[in-house]
Design an enzyme around this catalytic site. Structure first.
Site, PDB file in Angstrom:
ATOM      1  N   LYS A  14       0.828  -1.217   0.000  1.00 15.42           N
ATOM      2  CA  LYS A  14       0.000   0.000   0.000  1.00 15.42           C
ATOM      3  C   LYS A  14       0.854   1.255   0.000  1.00 15.42           C
ATOM      4  O   LYS A  14       0.618   2.179  -0.777  1.00 15.42           O
ATOM      5  CB  LYS A  14      -0.935   0.021   1.220  1.00 15.42           C
ATOM      6  CG  LYS A  14      -1.891  -1.162   1.294  1.00 15.42           C
ATOM      7  CD  LYS A  14      -2.878  -1.013   2.444  1.00 15.42           C
ATOM      8  CE  LYS A  14      -2.258  -1.103   3.829  1.00 15.42           C
ATOM      9  NZ  LYS A  14      -1.799  -2.438   4.221  1.00 15.42           N
ATOM     10  N   ARG A  89      -9.621   0.560   9.120  1.00 16.16           N
ATOM     11  CA  ARG A  89      -9.228  -0.813   9.433  1.00 16.16           C
ATOM     12  C   ARG A  89     -10.288  -1.535  10.237  1.00 16.16           C
ATOM     13  O   ARG A  89     -10.088  -2.701  10.592  1.00 16.16           O
ATOM     14  CB  ARG A  89      -7.940  -0.780  10.265  1.00 16.16           C
ATOM     15  CG  ARG A  89      -6.668  -1.103   9.477  1.00 16.16           C
ATOM     16  CD  ARG A  89      -5.493  -0.951  10.436  1.00 16.16           C
ATOM     17  NE  ARG A  89      -4.339  -1.721  10.059  1.00 16.16           N
ATOM     18  CZ  ARG A  89      -3.294  -1.211   9.395  1.00 16.16           C
ATOM     19  NH1 ARG A  89      -3.291   0.035   8.997  1.00 16.16           N
ATOM     20  NH2 ARG A  89      -2.257  -1.966   9.134  1.00 16.16           N
ATOM     21  N   ARG A 128      11.472  -6.143   4.864  1.00 10.13           N
ATOM     22  CA  ARG A 128      11.375  -4.717   5.204  1.00 10.13           C
ATOM     23  C   ARG A 128      11.962  -4.467   6.599  1.00 10.13           C
ATOM     24  O   ARG A 128      12.585  -3.431   6.849  1.00 10.13           O
ATOM     25  CB  ARG A 128       9.903  -4.284   5.148  1.00 10.13           C
ATOM     26  CG  ARG A 128       9.673  -2.814   5.467  1.00 10.13           C
ATOM     27  CD  ARG A 128       8.228  -2.395   5.215  1.00 10.13           C
ATOM     28  NE  ARG A 128       7.296  -2.937   6.193  1.00 10.13           N
ATOM     29  CZ  ARG A 128       5.973  -2.805   6.119  1.00 10.13           C
ATOM     30  NH1 ARG A 128       5.419  -2.159   5.119  1.00 10.13           N
ATOM     31  NH2 ARG A 128       5.197  -3.312   7.048  1.00 10.13           N
ATOM     32  N   ARG A 134      11.364  -0.984  12.281  1.00  8.72           N
ATOM     33  CA  ARG A 134      10.068  -1.177  12.935  1.00  8.72           C
ATOM     34  C   ARG A 134      10.070  -2.472  13.742  1.00  8.72           C
ATOM     35  O   ARG A 134      10.265  -3.545  13.189  1.00  8.72           O
ATOM     36  CB  ARG A 134       8.953  -1.234  11.883  1.00  8.72           C
ATOM     37  CG  ARG A 134       8.610   0.115  11.315  1.00  8.72           C
ATOM     38  CD  ARG A 134       7.601   0.011  10.173  1.00  8.72           C
ATOM     39  NE  ARG A 134       6.385  -0.717  10.518  1.00  8.72           N
ATOM     40  CZ  ARG A 134       5.322  -0.790   9.711  1.00  8.72           C
ATOM     41  NH1 ARG A 134       5.322  -0.168   8.540  1.00  8.72           N
ATOM     42  NH2 ARG A 134       4.251  -1.459  10.084  1.00  8.72           N
ATOM     43  N   ARG A 146      -0.734  -9.525  13.177  1.00  9.00           N
ATOM     44  CA  ARG A 146      -1.244  -8.462  12.297  1.00  9.00           C
ATOM     45  C   ARG A 146      -2.082  -9.054  11.160  1.00  9.00           C
ATOM     46  O   ARG A 146      -3.104  -8.487  10.765  1.00  9.00           O
ATOM     47  CB  ARG A 146      -0.079  -7.634  11.738  1.00  9.00           C
ATOM     48  CG  ARG A 146       0.542  -6.732  12.823  1.00  9.00           C
ATOM     49  CD  ARG A 146       1.953  -6.306  12.476  1.00  9.00           C
ATOM     50  NE  ARG A 146       2.022  -5.471  11.303  1.00  9.00           N
ATOM     51  CZ  ARG A 146       3.147  -5.233  10.625  1.00  9.00           C
ATOM     52  NH1 ARG A 146       4.287  -5.777  11.019  1.00  9.00           N
ATOM     53  NH2 ARG A 146       3.129  -4.448   9.574  1.00  9.00           N
TER      54      ARG A 146
END
Ligand code: ADP
Length: 190
Positions: A14, A89, A128, A134, A146
Site C-alpha cells: 500500500k 481498518r 522490510r 520497525r 497483524r
C-alpha cells in the site's frame, strides 16, 4: 476530487503504491501508520499510547485513531483528493470516515484492495524489517498477529464498501510498475 482507500493486508504494498498514485493524481496521502510512527518518534502522549498496541501487532483503539485521522483531514481542506492508506481498518472507522467526508460533501470513490498471499506477506515484512527499524516488522509472531487482525477486523471493510459497488480487488503480486498499472486502470474507470 478523487478520494481513494488503498486497502489490503500488512505488507501488501500500500505504501509503495500510494507514493506513485499521489505523484500521478496529486492527492494527499494519509497513512495512519506513518502518522503513528511520527508521533512515536516524537514521544508524544498519542505516540506513547499507540506504541503499546503497535508493538504487539494490535490495532490502536478506534477513538484514538479516528481522532487523529479527522484532525489530519480537517487541517488539509484544499486538496484535489485524499488517498487513505491503512485506514479504515474496522467497520467503525469506515462509518466514521464516511460521516466525516459527508460533512464536507465528499465521498469515497473507490476502495482498491491489493491481493497478496500470506507467505509472500510474511516474506516481504521480514525483508522490510531489516531496514525499516520497525519492531513490528521483526518478529514472526507479531506479523502473524497483524495478519489475523486483518482477517478478523479489517477485511469486513472490503464488504462494507462492496455494498455500494466501491470495492475492487487488484492482483498485488508481480512487479511494482505492473501493479501500479492495474491500480491506474481502476482509477481511470471512476
Ligand atoms: P502495515 O500495513 O504494514 O501493517 P501500517 O503502517 O499501516 O503497516 O500500520 C502499522 C500499525 O499501526 C498497525 O499494525 C496498527 O497497530 C497501527 N495502525 C495503523 N493504522 C491503524 C488504524 N487505522 N487503526 C488502528 N491501528 C492502526
Amino acid at each position: 476530487m478523487i478520494n481513494l482507500i488503498l486497502f489490503g493486508p500488512p505488507g501488501s504494498g500500500k505504501g509503495t503504491q500510494a507514493v506513485k498514485l499521489v505523484e500521478k493524481y496529486n492527492l494527499l496521502h494519509i497513512s495512519t501508520g506513518d502518522l503513528f510512527r511520527y508521533e512515536m518518534g516524537n514521544n508524544t502522549p498519542l505516540g506513547l499510547e499507540a506504541k503499546s498496541y503497535i508493538e504487539k501487532g494490535q490495532l490502536v483503539p478506534d477513538s484514538v485513531t479516528i481522532g487523529m485521522l479527522k484532525n489530519k483531514v480537517d487541517t488539509n481542506p484544499d486538496v484535489s483528493g485524499y488517498i487513505f492508506d491503512g485506514f479504515p481498518r474496522t467497520i467503525n472507522q469506515a462509518e466514521a470516515l464516511d460521516s466525516l467526508l459527508a460533512e464536507k460533501k465528499l465521498v469515497i470513490d473507490k476502495l482498491l484492495s491489493l491481493k497478496v498471499e500470506d507467505d509472500e506477506i510474511v516474506k516481504r515484512i521480514l525483508h522490510r524489517g531489516k531496514t525499516s527499524g520497525r519492531a513490528d516488522d521483526n518478529d514472526a509472531s507479531i506479523i502473524q498477529n497483524r495478519i489475523n487482525v486483518y482477517k478478523q477486523e479489517t477485511s469486513p471493510v472490503f464488504d462494507y464498501y462492496a455494498k455500494t459497488g466501491k470495492s475492487v480487488l487488484v492482483e498485488g503480486m508481480g512487479d511494482i510498475d505492473e501493479i501500479f498499472e492495474r491500480l491506474n486502470a481502476e482509477v481511470h474507470a471512476i
